[in-house]
Design a protein around this motif. Structure first.
Motif, PDB file in Angstrom:
ATOM      1  N   ILE A   8       0.893  -1.133  -0.009  1.00 19.06           N
ATOM      2  CA  ILE A   8      -0.034   0.084   0.068  1.00 19.06           C
ATOM      3  C   ILE A   8       0.828   1.391   0.189  1.00 19.06           C
ATOM      4  N   GLY A   9       1.845   1.247   0.840  1.00 15.97           N
ATOM      5  CA  GLY A   9       2.779   2.392   0.922  1.00 15.97           C
ATOM      6  C   GLY A   9       3.446   2.716  -0.429  1.00 15.97           C
ATOM      7  N   LYS A  10       3.839   1.702  -1.094  1.00 13.22           N
ATOM      8  CA  LYS A  10       4.567   1.690  -2.619  1.00 13.22           C
ATOM      9  C   LYS A  10       3.388   2.505  -3.604  1.00 13.22           C
ATOM     10  N   GLN A  11       2.048   2.021  -3.428  1.00 16.00           N
ATOM     11  CA  GLN A  11       1.233   2.561  -4.221  1.00 16.00           C
ATOM     12  C   GLN A  11       0.877   4.062  -3.798  1.00 16.00           C
ATOM     13  N   VAL A  12       1.049   4.248  -2.561  1.00 14.40           N
ATOM     14  CA  VAL A  12       0.659   5.726  -2.070  1.00 14.40           C
ATOM     15  C   VAL A  12       1.820   6.657  -2.694  1.00 14.40           C
ATOM     16  N   VAL A  13       3.121   5.962  -2.557  1.00 17.42           N
ATOM     17  CA  VAL A  13       4.139   6.983  -3.059  1.00 17.42           C
ATOM     18  C   VAL A  13       4.222   7.012  -4.384  1.00 17.42           C
ATOM     19  N   ASP A  14       4.024   6.043  -5.264  1.00 17.20           N
ATOM     20  CA  ASP A  14       3.788   6.204  -6.688  1.00 17.20           C
ATOM     21  C   ASP A  14       2.857   7.137  -7.293  1.00 17.20           C
ATOM     22  N   ALA A  15       1.464   7.209  -6.431  1.00 23.67           N
ATOM     23  CA  ALA A  15       0.317   7.877  -6.693  1.00 23.67           C
ATOM     24  C   ALA A  15       0.821   9.358  -6.440  1.00 23.67           C
ATOM     25  N   ALA A  16       1.630   9.672  -5.577  1.00 21.29           N
ATOM     26  CA  ALA A  16       1.910  10.901  -5.160  1.00 21.29           C
ATOM     27  C   ALA A  16       2.979  11.508  -6.172  1.00 21.29           C
ATOM     28  N   TYR A  17       3.869  10.553  -6.834  1.00 16.52           N
ATOM     29  CA  TYR A  17       4.866  10.996  -7.683  1.00 16.52           C
ATOM     30  C   TYR A  17       3.990  11.215  -9.010  1.00 16.52           C
ATOM     31  N   GLN A  18       2.938  10.821  -9.281  1.00 16.27           N
ATOM     32  CA  GLN A  18       2.386  10.755 -10.656  1.00 16.27           C
ATOM     33  C   GLN A  18       1.473  12.426 -10.547  1.00 16.27           C
ATOM     34  N   VAL A  19       0.976  12.374  -9.150  1.00 15.42           N
ATOM     35  CA  VAL A  19       0.409  13.799  -8.959  1.00 15.42           C
ATOM     36  C   VAL A  19       1.392  14.922  -9.194  1.00 15.42           C
ATOM     37  N   HIS A  20       2.462  14.876  -8.592  1.00 15.60           N
ATOM     38  CA  HIS A  20       3.515  15.774  -8.503  1.00 15.60           C
ATOM     39  C   HIS A  20       4.195  16.007 -10.036  1.00 15.60           C
ATOM     40  N   GLU A  39      -5.873   9.470  -7.993  1.00 12.34           N
ATOM     41  CA  GLU A  39      -4.941   8.543  -8.316  1.00 12.34           C
ATOM     42  C   GLU A  39      -5.128   7.300  -7.228  1.00 12.34           C
ATOM     43  N   LEU A  40      -5.225   7.665  -6.032  1.00 12.19           N
ATOM     44  CA  LEU A  40      -5.524   6.291  -4.937  1.00 12.19           C
ATOM     45  C   LEU A  40      -6.865   5.340  -5.729  1.00 12.19           C
ATOM     46  N   SER A  41      -7.897   6.130  -6.074  1.00 11.74           N
ATOM     47  CA  SER A  41      -8.980   5.416  -6.550  1.00 11.74           C
ATOM     48  C   SER A  41      -8.834   4.730  -8.013  1.00 11.74           C
ATOM     49  N   LEU A  42      -7.808   5.088  -8.713  1.00 13.16           N
ATOM     50  CA  LEU A  42      -7.488   4.621 -10.049  1.00 13.16           C
ATOM     51  C   LEU A  42      -6.608   3.365  -9.716  1.00 13.16           C
ATOM     52  N   ARG A  43      -5.931   3.308  -8.494  1.00 13.18           N
ATOM     53  CA  ARG A  43      -5.281   2.018  -7.991  1.00 13.18           C
ATOM     54  C   ARG A  43      -6.346   1.010  -7.224  1.00 13.18           C
ATOM     55  N   ASN A  44      -7.529   1.371  -6.770  1.00  8.25           N
ATOM     56  CA  ASN A  44      -8.530   0.588  -6.418  1.00  8.25           C
ATOM     57  C   ASN A  44      -8.173   0.572  -4.996  1.00  8.25           C
ATOM     58  N   LEU A  45      -7.621   1.492  -4.144  1.00  7.67           N
ATOM     59  CA  LEU A  45      -7.248   1.622  -2.835  1.00  7.67           C
ATOM     60  C   LEU A  45      -8.591   2.380  -2.209  1.00  7.67           C
TER      61      LEU A  45
END
Length: 132
Positions: A8-20, A39-45
């Motif tokens: 989950i942490g990896k997905q969060v960081v990846d999502a943040a990088y995508q937004v930035h 971004e989190l919803s796109l990852r089904n989190l």
């Protein structure tokens, strides 16, 4: 079945990088929050925005107006900032949120930086792989 907290942490960081990467620095915190939620919803989190965090003090429950920016999969707290420089009080705030919520992993993310890695802090409280 609960997802592994590290995944989950990896997905969060990846999502943040995508937004930035898409938006860059200089916007309001609320803009980043909305886009990161997408971004989190796109990852089904699963996540909650602006979750109220009461304080329990010796049996007294106080609704002190504290709000977690984003809590992901009921396990990871994300505290968002759009500031010139992260201060020690920002990390202290996240540690307090972790303590009050019972969560063990949080991310302090300052989007107002040229490179997101300079604004990203992983904060751990009593986590099995304690690396903060």
């Amino acid at each position: 079945m609960m997802m592994d907290i590290e995944e989950i942490g990896k997905q969060v960081v990846d999502a943040a990088y995508q937004v930035h990467t898409t938006l860059g620095p200089g916007l309001l915190e609320s803009s980043y929050e909305t886009c990161l939620a997408h971004e989190l919803s796109l990852r089904n989190l699963s996540f909650e925005l602006q979750k109220s965090l009461p304080i329990n003090y010796k049996g007294l429950k106080l609704s002190a107006g504290y709000r977690i920016d984003i809590i992901v999969e009921s396990q990871i707290i994300i505290e968002l900032k759009s500031v010139e420089l992260l201060q020690p009080i920002h990390k202290a705030q996240l540690l307090t949120y972790l303590k009050l919520s019972g969560c063990t992993l949080g991310y302090l993310i300052n989007f107002n930086v040229p490179l997101l890695k300079d604004g990203l802090r992983r904060v751990v409280l009593n986590h099995p792989s304690s690396q903060s």
